[in-house]
Design a protein around this motif. Sequence first.
Motif, PDB file in Angstrom:
ATOM      1  N   ASP A  11       0.834  -1.160   0.071  1.00  0.00           N
ATOM      2  CA  ASP A  11       0.143  -0.024  -0.062  1.00  0.00           C
ATOM      3  C   ASP A  11       0.891   1.117   0.097  1.00  0.00           C
ATOM      4  O   ASP A  11       1.818   1.255   0.823  1.00  0.00           O
ATOM      5  N   LEU A  12       0.466   2.193  -0.742  1.00  0.00           N
ATOM      6  CA  LEU A  12       1.324   3.429  -0.879  1.00  0.00           C
ATOM      7  C   LEU A  12       0.671   4.625  -0.651  1.00  0.00           C
ATOM      8  O   LEU A  12      -0.598   4.688  -0.783  1.00  0.00           O
ATOM      9  N   GLY A  13       1.374   5.680  -0.161  1.00  0.00           N
ATOM     10  CA  GLY A  13       0.652   6.927   0.313  1.00  0.00           C
ATOM     11  C   GLY A  13       1.735   8.211   0.198  1.00  0.00           C
ATOM     12  O   GLY A  13       2.990   8.062   0.336  1.00  0.00           O
ATOM     13  N   VAL A  14       0.924   9.137  -0.090  1.00  0.00           N
ATOM     14  CA  VAL A  14       1.943  10.542   0.088  1.00  0.00           C
ATOM     15  C   VAL A  14       1.097  11.352   0.930  1.00  0.00           C
ATOM     16  O   VAL A  14      -0.216  11.337   0.715  1.00  0.00           O
ATOM     17  N   PHE A  15       1.666  12.117   1.935  1.00  0.00           N
ATOM     18  CA  PHE A  15       0.662  13.115   2.685  1.00  0.00           C
ATOM     19  C   PHE A  15       1.445  14.567   2.680  1.00  0.00           C
ATOM     20  O   PHE A  15       2.681  14.609   2.892  1.00  0.00           O
ATOM     21  N   ALA A  16       0.673  15.686   2.603  1.00  0.00           N
ATOM     22  CA  ALA A  16       1.314  16.765   2.687  1.00  0.00           C
ATOM     23  C   ALA A  16       0.405  17.878   3.528  1.00  0.00           C
ATOM     24  O   ALA A  16      -0.751  17.589   3.488  1.00  0.00           O
ATOM     25  N   ALA A  17       1.314  18.570   4.283  1.00  0.00           N
ATOM     26  CA  ALA A  17       0.651  19.748   4.996  1.00  0.00           C
ATOM     27  C   ALA A  17       1.286  20.694   5.405  1.00  0.00           C
ATOM     28  O   ALA A  17       2.543  20.782   5.007  1.00  0.00           O
ATOM     29  N   GLN A  18       0.806  22.049   5.798  1.00  0.00           N
ATOM     30  CA  GLN A  18       1.337  23.024   6.602  1.00  0.00           C
ATOM     31  C   GLN A  18       1.453  22.897   8.006  1.00  0.00           C
ATOM     32  O   GLN A  18       0.433  22.496   8.586  1.00  0.00           O
ATOM     33  N   ASP A  35       5.236  28.067  15.358  1.00  0.00           N
ATOM     34  CA  ASP A  35       5.260  28.504  16.690  1.00  0.00           C
ATOM     35  C   ASP A  35       4.394  27.562  17.561  1.00  0.00           C
ATOM     36  O   ASP A  35       4.731  27.264  18.722  1.00  0.00           O
ATOM     37  N   ASP A  36       3.258  27.102  17.287  1.00  0.00           N
ATOM     38  CA  ASP A  36       2.452  26.126  17.935  1.00  0.00           C
ATOM     39  C   ASP A  36       2.443  24.755  17.220  1.00  0.00           C
ATOM     40  O   ASP A  36       1.679  23.939  17.944  1.00  0.00           O
ATOM     41  N   PHE A  37       3.015  24.326  16.320  1.00  0.00           N
ATOM     42  CA  PHE A  37       3.033  23.206  15.591  1.00  0.00           C
ATOM     43  C   PHE A  37       1.596  22.746  14.996  1.00  0.00           C
ATOM     44  O   PHE A  37       1.456  21.656  15.106  1.00  0.00           O
ATOM     45  N   PHE A  38       0.689  23.676  15.106  1.00  0.00           N
ATOM     46  CA  PHE A  38      -0.638  23.182  14.324  1.00  0.00           C
ATOM     47  C   PHE A  38      -0.589  22.826  12.849  1.00  0.00           C
ATOM     48  O   PHE A  38       0.083  23.445  12.367  1.00  0.00           O
ATOM     49  N   VAL A  39      -1.074  21.554  12.362  1.00  0.00           N
ATOM     50  CA  VAL A  39      -0.980  21.263  11.257  1.00  0.00           C
ATOM     51  C   VAL A  39      -2.048  21.409  10.606  1.00  0.00           C
ATOM     52  O   VAL A  39      -3.373  21.263  11.042  1.00  0.00           O
ATOM     53  N   ASP A  40      -2.179  21.969   9.467  1.00  0.00           N
ATOM     54  CA  ASP A  40      -3.322  22.484   8.466  1.00  0.00           C
ATOM     55  C   ASP A  40      -3.099  22.056   7.185  1.00  0.00           C
ATOM     56  O   ASP A  40      -1.956  22.442   6.410  1.00  0.00           O
ATOM     57  N   THR A  41      -4.042  21.397   6.736  1.00  0.00           N
ATOM     58  CA  THR A  41      -4.193  20.813   5.388  1.00  0.00           C
ATOM     59  C   THR A  41      -5.296  21.695   4.188  1.00  0.00           C
ATOM     60  O   THR A  41      -5.420  21.216   3.178  1.00  0.00           O
ATOM     61  N   SER A  42      -5.825  22.803   5.078  1.00  0.00           N
ATOM     62  CA  SER A  42      -6.946  23.284   4.230  1.00  0.00           C
ATOM     63  C   SER A  42      -6.815  23.749   3.211  1.00  0.00           C
ATOM     64  O   SER A  42      -7.608  24.107   2.160  1.00  0.00           O
ATOM     65  N   HIS A  43      -5.408  24.398   2.854  1.00  0.00           N
ATOM     66  CA  HIS A  43      -4.951  25.309   2.018  1.00  0.00           C
ATOM     67  C   HIS A  43      -4.321  24.256   0.852  1.00  0.00           C
ATOM     68  O   HIS A  43      -3.777  24.923  -0.315  1.00  0.00           O
TER      69      HIS A  43
END
Length: 238
Positions: A50-57, A61-69
């Motif tokens: 099984d293969l995957g790729v993930f990306a995030a912003q 400062d607070d290490f909050f992970v955001d993928t909405s953009h």
Amino acid sequence: MECKGEEPKFDDDLATSLSGLPSRIVAGSGFHGFKLHVKNSGSHAYQRVDLGVFAAQIDEDDFFVDTSHLTLQYKDPATGKWTGISLDENDEGAGYLGYTGIKAKESFSVEMRLAVDAKAPAGLGFAISIGMYADDEGNCVSSGDDGYYEFDILKAGSASGDVNDSRPQGGSKPLPAKPVGDKQIEPEGRLAETGAGSALPVVALVGGAAVAVGAGAVFAVRRRRATGSGTAAADTAV
């Protein structure tokens, strides 16, 4: 079905990597192409990987992970159509691309592309690639490499300047916990020789909470190390 064992297992014969991902992306600048590479350096075949790729912003400062953009897609080798990959951190199947069989000494690549919308704030982004399979004992085994890729996100309208390819960074990447997702892919336009049956677990590559928690931990450790050595935290970005 959960993967057996608390400690992750790795297979150095199986490797996934990314190439061509820009080290800087200007928000609103459209899609940027790169590639997912999969390599079996061993003398044995894998029935199903099984293969995957993930990306995030991530906010440094607070290490909050955001993928909405972010929008992530791969080109289906069989149809030539661009297909979306979920980046919703609440989706257990986030990052899942598909599964295939891999012959001994075989390698192949899948075309990918990533876009950052114009509303994205300036900051740091990252991408990871994962290959995973179930061994004969039901343990989930991950590809042996553990690198991830960083890129700067520049605010819309900025000049990107000279842009190099993002290089793999050392350190751990978040690993999956739950088997989710079941889509067969056909690398290089050929029929994947999976022989997959109901006894084989279907692996969620980089689902949800594991990414948010794991990525935050990775960047927190790196920032502490940089600060402790007298290096500015911003210098850790590619």
